[in-house]
Scaffold this active site. Structure first.
Site, PDB file in Angstrom:
ATOM      1  CG  HIS A  19      -0.271  -0.212   2.564  1.00 54.72           C
ATOM      2  ND1 HIS A  19       0.674   0.823   3.092  1.00 54.72           N
ATOM      3  CD2 HIS A  19      -0.561  -0.993   3.431  1.00 54.72           C
ATOM      4  CE1 HIS A  19       0.980   0.463   4.317  1.00 54.72           C
ATOM      5  NE2 HIS A  19       0.137  -0.793   4.645  1.00 54.72           N
ATOM      6  CG  HIS A  22       4.249  -1.332   2.365  1.00 54.58           C
ATOM      7  ND1 HIS A  22       3.002  -1.807   2.175  1.00 54.58           N
ATOM      8  CD2 HIS A  22       4.401  -1.695   3.475  1.00 54.58           C
ATOM      9  CE1 HIS A  22       2.563  -2.757   3.064  1.00 54.58           C
ATOM     10  NE2 HIS A  22       3.380  -2.418   3.998  1.00 54.58           N
ATOM     11  CB  CYS A 128       1.128  -8.607  18.637  1.00 53.74           C
ATOM     12  SG  CYS A 128       0.388  -7.922  16.847  1.00 53.74           S
ATOM     13  CB  CYS A 131       3.900  -6.583  15.980  1.00 52.82           C
ATOM     14  SG  CYS A 131       2.720  -5.161  16.237  1.00 52.82           S
ATOM     15  CB  CYS A 153      -1.471  -5.667  19.345  1.00 50.66           C
ATOM     16  SG  CYS A 153      -0.346  -4.608  18.216  1.00 50.66           S
ATOM     17  CG  HIS A 156      -1.571  -5.553  14.184  1.00 56.00           C
ATOM     18  ND1 HIS A 156      -0.081  -5.340  14.434  1.00 56.00           N
ATOM     19  CD2 HIS A 156      -1.191  -5.607  12.832  1.00 56.00           C
ATOM     20  CE1 HIS A 156       0.664  -5.207  13.532  1.00 56.00           C
ATOM     21  NE2 HIS A 156      -0.264  -5.297  12.400  1.00 56.00           N
ATOM     22  CE  LYS A 303       1.757   1.827  10.474  1.00 56.11           C
ATOM     23  NZ  LYS A 303       2.216   0.620  10.677  1.00 56.11           N
ATOM     24  CE  LYS A 306      -3.878  -4.082   0.870  1.00 61.35           C
ATOM     25  NZ  LYS A 306      -4.976  -3.829  -0.283  1.00 61.35           N
TER      26      LYS A 306
HETATM   27  N1  MSP Z   1       9.139  -7.017   7.951  1.00 62.47           N
HETATM   28  C1  MSP Z   1       9.061  -5.981   8.765  1.00 62.47           C
HETATM   29  C2  MSP Z   1      10.197  -5.039   8.637  1.00 62.47           C
HETATM   30  C3  MSP Z   1      11.722  -5.767   8.760  1.00 62.47           C
HETATM   31  S1  MSP Z   1      13.049  -5.023   8.410  1.00 62.47           S
HETATM   32  C4  MSP Z   1      14.294  -6.069   8.878  1.00 62.47           C
HETATM   33  C5  MSP Z   1       7.939  -4.869   8.718  1.00 62.47           C
HETATM   34  N2  MSP Z   1       7.207  -4.954   7.494  1.00 62.47           N
HETATM   35  S2  MSP Z   1       5.828  -4.334   7.117  1.00 62.47           S
HETATM   36  O1  MSP Z   1       5.551  -4.740   5.690  1.00 62.47           O
HETATM   37  O2  MSP Z   1       4.934  -4.328   7.840  1.00 62.47           O
HETATM   38  O3  MSP Z   1       6.373  -2.757   7.049  1.00 62.47           O
HETATM   39  C6  MSP Z   1       7.432  -2.326   6.310  1.00 62.47           C
HETATM   40  C7  MSP Z   1       7.487  -0.714   6.383  1.00 62.47           C
HETATM   41  O4  MSP Z   1       6.323  -0.114   5.953  1.00 62.47           O
HETATM   42  C8  MSP Z   1       7.765  -0.259   7.803  1.00 62.47           C
HETATM   43  O5  MSP Z   1       8.775   0.644   8.045  1.00 62.47           O
HETATM   44  C9  MSP Z   1       6.499   0.468   8.123  1.00 62.47           C
HETATM   45  O6  MSP Z   1       6.863   1.462   9.181  1.00 62.47           O
HETATM   46  C10 MSP Z   1       6.053   1.089   6.835  1.00 62.47           C
HETATM   47  N3  MSP Z   1       4.617   1.331   6.835  1.00 62.47           N
HETATM   48  C11 MSP Z   1       3.767   0.291   7.210  1.00 62.47           C
HETATM   49  N4  MSP Z   1       2.396   1.193   7.211  1.00 62.47           N
HETATM   50  C12 MSP Z   1       2.745   2.632   6.994  1.00 62.47           C
HETATM   51  C13 MSP Z   1       1.964   3.787   6.928  1.00 62.47           C
HETATM   52  N5  MSP Z   1       0.795   3.963   7.027  1.00 62.47           N
HETATM   53  N6  MSP Z   1       2.793   4.869   6.941  1.00 62.47           N
HETATM   54  C14 MSP Z   1       4.256   4.843   6.562  1.00 62.47           C
HETATM   55  N7  MSP Z   1       4.953   3.887   6.681  1.00 62.47           N
HETATM   56  C15 MSP Z   1       4.260   2.695   6.834  1.00 62.47           C
HETATM   57  O7  MSP Z   1       7.853  -4.107   9.606  1.00 62.47           O
END
Ligand code: MSP
Length: 516
Positions: A19, A22, A128, A131, A153, A156, A303, A306
Site C-alpha cells: 500500500h 510501503h 502479536c 507485529c 495490540c 493491530h 495509521k 490494509k
Molecule cells: N518486515 C518488517 C520489517 C523488517 S526490516 C528488517 C515490517 N514490514 S512491514 O511490511 O509491516 O512494514 C514495512 C515498512 O512499511 C515499515 O517501515 C512501516 O513503518 C512502513 N509502513 C507501513 N504502514 C505505513 C504507513 N501507514 N505509513 C508509513 N509507513 C508505513 O515491519
C-alpha cells in the site's frame, strides 16, 4: 575517493500486497540513493521482502497454498512490480527465503553462540502475530467491539497470543549501557530527535533478553545447532542488511558496502536502533551509520493499513496522476520524520498548483518564448545576478537538507527556483520587452536566466521526479542523462545553447479520486 552510501528500506512482509505506506518508504529511500548517486558517491540501495514467520505462514494456509508458493506469488505479482511501478532504482533485492540469506544467518548465529551471547531457557511471552513481536504491558490497550474485555495490540487492535516455550535467547540485557553510550556519542545515529528520545527512554527502562527461536512451527530458518527450532523472524530479518552484502562469505564486498543507513517507519525504529545495534556489538561488526524513523501516512487520522481497511494501493494514485507526481507529492507534502495525512483533495490541489501551474506552466512558457523571440537559441549572455544567487542558494540548501534526511526541504529548495522564476517572468514581462528593440539585451538576459533556472531545477528535482526532470533537461538543451549530472553543481550546468520542445508534463485532471 567517493563517499560510500549504502541505504536500505525495511524488508516488507509479503502477507499482503503493498500500500502507499510501503511505497512512501521505498520512494524516500530511492530519492536518497539517487541523490547520492548524482553526487558521485559509491551508492548501493537495498530493498527486499521478509518472508518467514507465523503471519505469512497463516496467510498462506488461509489461501490454501504452501508458504513458499505464497511468498513466490506475492513477490512476483506484487512486490517486484511495485518497484517498477514507482520507478525505484534499487541495486539489489533480498528475499529472506534465498540461499544467500540463510547462509549468512547461520554464520551470524554460530558466531554469536561462540561469543557466548546465546543460551537456552524457558519462556513465556505475549505475542502479536501482526507485529511478529513480543509485547510488554505498555504496548497493550483495552479491546473494543468483538474484543471487548480483552487486551489487544495497540497497533493491530487484535488480541495477543500467549507463547510458552523453551527457546534460545540472545543476551540483549547486557547491552543497555553500551547502547546508551552509542546514542550519546553519536547523536545523529538515531533520527529524528523524537525517535531518538523514545529509543533512549526504552533502553533506560532496562532491557530483557530476547527470545530468538520458536519450535512450534517450522516456517523459518533452522537454528544451525538445533534443527527443531526456527530463528525468530525479526532476528533473522534484521540480518538481511548484511547477508545481502556478503557478510561471512565475501569480506571484500562486505567491507565496501558496510555500514548502511536504514530508512524505516517509526514503528520499527526500536528493532533497528536497539536490537540490531546490540546484535552488531555482539557479533563484532561495525554499527550502522544511521537509523532514520519516518512518520506514518494517516488516513482519517489513523495509521493507514490494509488490516484496518484504510489501505490505498499506489496504482490507484499513479493511474490518475502519474508516477512522478506520486513521488513528488509524498516527498514534498510531508515533513520527513513527521506523520502526514493523505487526502485526495490535498493531492489534487498540490498537483495543480505546484506541478501543473507551477513547474509545467513555467517550462512551457519559457520554451515557447525562446522559440518565439530567439528562434530556439538560448541567448549567450550573463544570467541575472539574483537568479544565479537563487540557484546557487537552492543547491546549497538542498544539499544540506539531504544530509539531514530532510527530503521535503530539499524538494522545497528546488521548487523555490520554480516559484521565483514564475514571479520573475511576471515582473520582467518578456512579451513587453520583445516589442521594444532597445530592450533586446534585457530580453536576452531574462530568457537566459529562465533557461538557467529551469535547468538547475531539473537537476535538483531529478532524484524525486526522474522522468519529468529528463524532459525538462532535454527541453532546455541539457545533454545526455539528467541523472548523470553532478547535483552539487546544478547551478553551474551548461547546455547545447538550444532549447527543444517540452511535452505536456502535468495534464489537468478532472476527477482526482477514482470511483471505488
Ligand atoms: N518486515 C518488517 C520489517 C523488517 S526490516 C528488517 C515490517 N514490514 S512491514 O511490511 O509491516 O512494514 C514495512 C515498512 O512499511 C515499515 O517501515 C512501516 O513503518 C512502513 N509502513 C507501513 N504502514 C505505513 C504507513 N501507514 N505509513 C508509513 N509507513 C508505513 O515491519
Amino acid at each position: 575517493m567517493p563517499e560510500r552510501f549504502t541505504v536500505t528500506t525495511p524488508i516488507y512482509y509479503v502477507n499482503d500486497v503493498p500500500h502507499i505506506g510501503h511505497a512512501y518508504n521505498e520512494v524516500a529511500t530511492d530519492v536518497l540513493a539517487r541523490w547520492h548517486r548524482m553526487r558521485g558517491d559509491d551508492t548501493w540501495m537495498l530493498t527486499g521482502t521478509d518472508e518467514h514467520g507465523q503471519k505469512i505462514m497463516r496467510t498462506a494456509a488461509a489461501n490454501g497454498v504452501s508458504p513458499q508458493e505464497w511468498t513466490d506469488r506475492l513477490v512476483e505479482s506484487a512486490w517486484i512490480p511495485q518497484l517498477e511501478l514507482l520507478n525505484i532504482a534499487n541495486d539489489d533485492y533480498i528475499r529472506t527465503t534465498s540461499e544467500r540469506h540463510k547462509v549468512g544467518v547461520r554464520i551470524f548465529l554460530e558466531r554469536l553462540k561462540e561469543a557466548g551471547y546465546i543460551y537456552h531457557g524457558e519462556f513465556e511471552g505475549q505475542y502479536c502475530v501482526g507485529c511478529e513481536e513480543y509485547k510488554t504491558a505498555n504496548d497493550l490497550v483495552p479491546g473494543t467491539g468483538e474484543f471487548e474485555g480483552q487486551l489487544v495490540c495497540a497497533i493491530h487492535s487484535r488480541p495477543i497470543e500467549v507463547v510458552r516455550e523453551a527457546n534460545y535467547f540472545f543476551k540483549l540485557s547486557e547491552f543497555g549501557d553500551r547502547l546508551l553510550a552509542l546514542y550519546e556519542e553519536r547523536p545523529d545515529y538515531v533520527q529524528p530527535e523524537h525517535v531518538r528520545n523514545e529509543v533512549r527512554q526504552f533502553v533506560k527502562q532496562g532491557l530483557n533478553d530476547l527470545s530468538i527461536s520458536r519450535n512450534t512451527f517450522d516456517w523459518g530458518i533452522k537454528v544451525p545447532w538445533d534443527e527443531t527450532h526456527v530463528v525468530y523472524v525479526w532476528f533473522e530479518a534484521l540480518l538481511n542488511y548484511i547477508t545481502a552484502n556478503g557478510y561471512g562469505v565475501d569480506d571484500e564486498l562486505f567491507a565496501r558496502r558496510w555500514p548502511a543507513v536504514h530508512i524505516v517507519g517509526k514503528d520499527i525504529a526500536r528493532f533497528h536502533a536497539v536490537i540490531w545495534p546490540a546484535m552488531q556489538m555482539a557479533a563484532g561488526i561495525e554499527i550502522s551509520s544511521h537509523v532514520f524513523g519516518h512518520g506514518w501516512l494517516l488516513v482519517g487520522g489513523e495509521k493507514m493499513s490494509k488490516s484496518k481497511a484504510t489501505g490505498i494501493e499506489p496504482r490507484q494514485i499513479t493511474e490518475v496522476f502519474g508516477v512522478d507526481a506520486f513521488r513528488y507529492y509524498f516527498m514534498s507534502a510531508i515533513a520527513f520524520g513527521s506523520d502526514g495525512s493523505f487526502s485526495w483533495e490535498d493531492l489534487d490541489a498540490r498537483y495543480h498548483a505546484e506541478l501543473a501551474n507551477g513547474l509545467g506552466n513555467l517550462a512551457s512558457r519559457v520554451i515557447a518564448m525562446v522559440h518565439k523571440y530567439c528562434d530556439g537559441v538560448v541567448p549567450e549572455v550573463a544570467v541575472d545576478a539574483d537568479i544565479l544567487a537563487l540557484t546557487t542558494d537552492a543547491v546549497g540548501r538542498a544539499e544540506r537538507a539531504i544530509d539531514r534526511f530532510a527530503i521535503d526541504e530539499a524538494v522545497d529548495a528546488a521548487m523555490s527556483i520554480v516559484e521565483r522564476l514564475n514571479g520573475y517572468i511576471t515582473e520582467q514581462a518578456p512579451w513587453v520587452l520583445a516589442k521594444d528593440e532597445a530592450q533586446r539585451d534585457r530580453l536576452a538576459a531574462v530568457l537566459a536566466s529562465n533557461v538557467h533556472g529551469i535547468g538547475a531545477a531539473a537537476i535538483l528535482l531529478a532524484p524525486v521526479m526522474p522522468e519529468t526532470a529528463q524532459k525538462l533537461w532535454a527541453a532546455v538543451g541539457g545533454e545526455g542523462d539528467v541523472l548523470a549530472q553532478r547535483i552539487q553543481a546544478a547551478h553551474e550546468w551548461q547546455g547545447t545553447g538550444r532549447v527543444t520542445t517540452v511535452p505536456p508534463l502535468f495534464p489537468r485532471i478532472e476527477q482526482a479520486q477514482p470511483a471505488s
